[in-house]
Design a protein around this motif. Structure first.
Motif, PDB file in Angstrom:
ATOM      1  N   ALA A 125       0.988  -1.380  -0.036  1.00  0.00           N
ATOM      2  CA  ALA A 125       0.310   0.046  -0.046  1.00  0.00           C
ATOM      3  C   ALA A 125       1.219   0.968  -0.244  1.00  0.00           C
ATOM      4  N   PRO A 126       0.279   2.698  -0.678  1.00  0.00           N
ATOM      5  CA  PRO A 126       1.240   3.696  -0.352  1.00  0.00           C
ATOM      6  C   PRO A 126       1.600   3.611   0.702  1.00  0.00           C
ATOM      7  N   GLY A 127       2.556   3.665   0.910  1.00  0.00           N
ATOM      8  CA  GLY A 127       3.713   4.738   2.379  1.00  0.00           C
ATOM      9  C   GLY A 127       3.983   3.191   3.000  1.00  0.00           C
ATOM     10  N   LYS A 128       3.719   2.405   3.224  1.00  0.00           N
ATOM     11  CA  LYS A 128       3.430   0.865   3.628  1.00  0.00           C
ATOM     12  C   LYS A 128       4.481   0.078   2.829  1.00  0.00           C
ATOM     13  N   GLU A 129       4.819  -0.543   3.614  1.00  0.00           N
ATOM     14  CA  GLU A 129       6.031  -1.554   3.871  1.00  0.00           C
ATOM     15  C   GLU A 129       5.390  -3.145   3.005  1.00  0.00           C
ATOM     16  N   ARG A 130       5.813  -3.681   2.394  1.00  0.00           N
ATOM     17  CA  ARG A 130       5.781  -4.727   1.086  1.00  0.00           C
ATOM     18  C   ARG A 130       4.916  -6.150   2.762  1.00  0.00           C
ATOM     19  N   GLU A 131       3.607  -6.440   2.287  1.00  0.00           N
ATOM     20  CA  GLU A 131       3.631  -7.652   3.529  1.00  0.00           C
ATOM     21  C   GLU A 131       3.205  -8.521   2.062  1.00  0.00           C
ATOM     22  N   TYR A 132       3.269  -9.746   3.328  1.00  0.00           N
ATOM     23  CA  TYR A 132       3.198 -10.822   2.918  1.00  0.00           C
ATOM     24  C   TYR A 132       1.420 -11.207   2.834  1.00  0.00           C
ATOM     25  N   VAL A 133       1.040 -11.470   2.242  1.00  0.00           N
ATOM     26  CA  VAL A 133      -0.424 -12.067   2.058  1.00  0.00           C
ATOM     27  C   VAL A 133      -1.219 -13.503   2.318  1.00  0.00           C
ATOM     28  N   VAL A 134      -0.622 -14.169   1.456  1.00  0.00           N
ATOM     29  CA  VAL A 134      -1.072 -15.686   1.505  1.00  0.00           C
ATOM     30  C   VAL A 134      -0.271 -16.171   0.105  1.00  0.00           C
ATOM     31  N   ALA A 135      -0.421 -17.422   0.982  1.00  0.00           N
ATOM     32  CA  ALA A 135       0.560 -18.625   0.051  1.00  0.00           C
ATOM     33  C   ALA A 135      -0.345 -19.660  -0.448  1.00  0.00           C
ATOM     34  N   ILE A 136       0.623 -20.464  -1.238  1.00  0.00           N
ATOM     35  CA  ILE A 136      -0.109 -22.231  -1.536  1.00  0.00           C
ATOM     36  C   ILE A 136       1.528 -22.602  -1.835  1.00  0.00           C
ATOM     37  N   THR A 137       1.434 -24.134  -1.579  1.00  0.00           N
ATOM     38  CA  THR A 137       2.498 -24.693  -1.750  1.00  0.00           C
ATOM     39  C   THR A 137       2.365 -25.233  -2.587  1.00  0.00           C
ATOM     40  N   TRP A 138       3.337 -25.834  -3.938  1.00  0.00           N
ATOM     41  CA  TRP A 138       3.360 -26.643  -5.080  1.00  0.00           C
ATOM     42  C   TRP A 138       2.305 -27.196  -5.361  1.00  0.00           C
ATOM     43  N   GLY A 139       1.742 -28.247  -4.735  1.00  0.00           N
ATOM     44  CA  GLY A 139       0.995 -29.469  -4.786  1.00  0.00           C
ATOM     45  C   GLY A 139      -0.768 -28.748  -4.223  1.00  0.00           C
ATOM     46  N   GLY A 140      -0.254 -27.339  -4.061  1.00  0.00           N
ATOM     47  CA  GLY A 140      -1.947 -26.993  -3.829  1.00  0.00           C
ATOM     48  C   GLY A 140      -2.512 -27.171  -2.143  1.00  0.00           C
ATOM     49  N   THR A 141      -2.361 -27.804  -1.332  1.00  0.00           N
ATOM     50  CA  THR A 141      -2.475 -28.518  -0.393  1.00  0.00           C
ATOM     51  C   THR A 141      -3.012 -28.078   0.762  1.00  0.00           C
ATOM     52  N   ASP A 142      -1.444 -27.322   1.385  1.00  0.00           N
ATOM     53  CA  ASP A 142      -1.373 -26.243   2.003  1.00  0.00           C
ATOM     54  C   ASP A 142      -1.157 -24.670   1.329  1.00  0.00           C
ATOM     55  N   TYR A 143      -1.766 -24.317   2.613  1.00  0.00           N
ATOM     56  CA  TYR A 143      -2.035 -22.568   2.684  1.00  0.00           C
ATOM     57  C   TYR A 143      -1.824 -21.710   3.694  1.00  0.00           C
ATOM     58  N   TRP A 144      -1.337 -20.818   3.578  1.00  0.00           N
ATOM     59  CA  TRP A 144      -1.095 -19.687   4.807  1.00  0.00           C
ATOM     60  C   TRP A 144      -1.960 -18.477   4.343  1.00  0.00           C
ATOM     61  N   TYR A 145      -2.557 -18.048   5.368  1.00  0.00           N
ATOM     62  CA  TYR A 145      -2.894 -16.179   4.892  1.00  0.00           C
ATOM     63  C   TYR A 145      -2.326 -15.592   6.120  1.00  0.00           C
ATOM     64  N   VAL A 146      -1.952 -13.918   6.004  1.00  0.00           N
ATOM     65  CA  VAL A 146      -2.047 -13.456   6.685  1.00  0.00           C
ATOM     66  C   VAL A 146      -3.691 -13.120   7.521  1.00  0.00           C
TER      67      VAL A 146
END
Length: 119
Positions: free
Chosen positions: A39-60
């Motif tokens: 966002a403007p004026g803010k640091e980059r934020e890690y929001v969401v991720a998915i493993t290569w197999g698509g079976t595991d996820y992570w959300y902020v």
């Protein structure tokens, strides 16, 4: 050529939805994929991720219950469904790929796409 290309951004009102897509070329499987935002004026934020197999996820925490990440390895594409958007979600969203879901592991990046949420 290794490349990530985002699409689907735009402007919506509070409570609206958008779906971002990220198409990979030159690679896709065996890589974890993620969305970051800045966002403007803010640091980059890690929001969401998915493993290569698509079976595991992570959300902020800020997006849990509103955002859903998925991937279609047959189409070399990752998606981010964003629902119930708020002005706090306004940012440039970046697609990223890396060997693991560790935040520091991402070494391939898209060019970014703007998401704007108005109140």
């Amino acid at each position: 050529q290794v490349q990530l290309v985002e699409s689907g951004g735009g402007a919506v009102q509070t409570g609206g939805s958008l779906r971002l897509s990220c198409v990979a070329s030159g690679f896709f499987t065996s890589y974890a994929m993620a969305w970051f935002r800045q966002a403007p004026g803010k640091e980059r934020e890690y929001v969401v991720a998915i493993t290569w197999g698509g079976t595991d996820y992570w959300y902020v925490d800020a997006v849990k219950g509103r955002f859903t990440i998925s991937r279609d390895n047959g189409k070399n594409t990752m998606y981010l469904q964003m629902n119930n958007l708020t002005p706090e979600d306004t940012a440039v969203y970046y697609c990223a790929a890396g060997p693991t879901v560790s935040e520091s592991s991402y070494n391939l990046w898209g060019q970014g796409i703007q998401v704007t949420v108005s109140s």
